[in-house]
Design a protein around this motif. Structure first.
Motif, PDB file in Angstrom:
ATOM      1  N   ASP A   1      -5.084  -4.571 -14.542  1.00 61.64           N
ATOM      2  CA  ASP A   1      -5.871  -4.685 -13.364  1.00 61.64           C
ATOM      3  C   ASP A   1      -5.784  -6.070 -12.872  1.00 61.64           C
TER       4      ASP A   1
ATOM      5  N   ALA B   1      -2.112   3.677 -13.305  1.00 62.70           N
ATOM      6  CA  ALA B   1      -2.172   2.538 -12.369  1.00 62.70           C
ATOM      7  C   ALA B   1      -1.186   2.248 -11.161  1.00 62.70           C
TER       8      ALA B   1
ATOM      9  N   LEU C   1      -8.997  -0.810 -12.017  1.00 64.59           N
ATOM     10  CA  LEU C   1      -8.554   0.308 -12.987  1.00 64.59           C
ATOM     11  C   LEU C   1      -9.657   0.803 -13.933  1.00 64.59           C
TER      12      LEU C   1
END
Length: 220
Positions: free
Chosen positions: A26, A58, A3
């Motif tokens: 992430d 995300a 991300l």
């Protein structure tokens, strides 16, 4: 896909609040988003208008599922709110009244009226307060002070948080690379709320000071 890639965060790929939140999501997925939102409740300067759309983005990139994003961010909201609730409960009414009595320009009757208002409208305040920038965190404290039944507080907080989180997460999910624009609009709303709060406090202080001056003049 990470991300923190420059395509995701072109302005602050490795720093700032967005970079910090991106690192959590992430690395940890849904639990990372939940942790970020729990901390946002405890430290309001951490903006949910950044964390939640970023989590939605995300989800759109496959870092986590949309269901996971909504579940963990709502759980994080509840955990953070409960912590503030217990802080309020720890302070308690007796300490609140003692501290209130030491403040200038206020009366004990003001606090009593506030408590009476919360007794009548506390459930609505907790539910809708979860959807109001700034006050979404603060509303948990008076709920704890007044010892709102915990199961009621948890239910209202979970429902209100789910609505707020869903709107911002879904906005980030749908907007994709433009997720940051969500923060612009919500940030503006936050400033408006803060501005109205400042005006309300200033008006209250002005009225109190004016009343005190009139009382002093009559005695003299």
């Amino acid at each position: 896909m990470h991300l923190t890639h420059s395509a995701a965060l072109p302005e602050e790929p490795a720093g700032g609040i967005a970079g910090w939140a991106a690192g959590l999501v992430d690395a940890m997925g849904g639990p990372g988003a939940g942790l970020a939102i729990a901390l946002e409740n405890l430290f309001p300067p951490l903006p949910s208008e950044v964390i939640l759309p970023l989590t939605g983005f995300a989800a759109g990139q496959g870092v986590l599922s949309l269901a996971s994003a909504l579940f963990w961010t709502t759980l994080g909201s509840v955990v953070g709110a409960v912590a503030l609730y217990w802080i309020g409960a720890g302070v308690g009414r007796a300490r609140m009244h003692a501290a209130w009595a030491k403040l200038p320009l206020v009366k004990a009757s003001d606090l009593v009226r506030t408590e009476e208002w919360f007794a009548r409208h506390g459930t609505k305040a907790v539910f809708f307060g979860r959807m109001v920038p700034v006050f979404r965190s603060l509303i948990s404290v008076p709920a704890g002070v007044e010892r709102m039944p915990l199961h009621v507080f948890l239910t209202l907080t979970a429902l209100g948080s789910l609505i707020w989180n869903s709107v911002l997460v879904m906005a980030g999910y749908w907007l994709g690379d433009r997720w940051e624009s969500v923060g612009t609009y919500v940030g503006l709303a936050s400033k408006v709320v803060l501005g109205l709060a400042v005006v309300a406090v200033a008006t209250y202080v002005f009225v109190r000071m004016r009343g005190s001056n009139r009382t002093g003049n009559r005695r003299s």
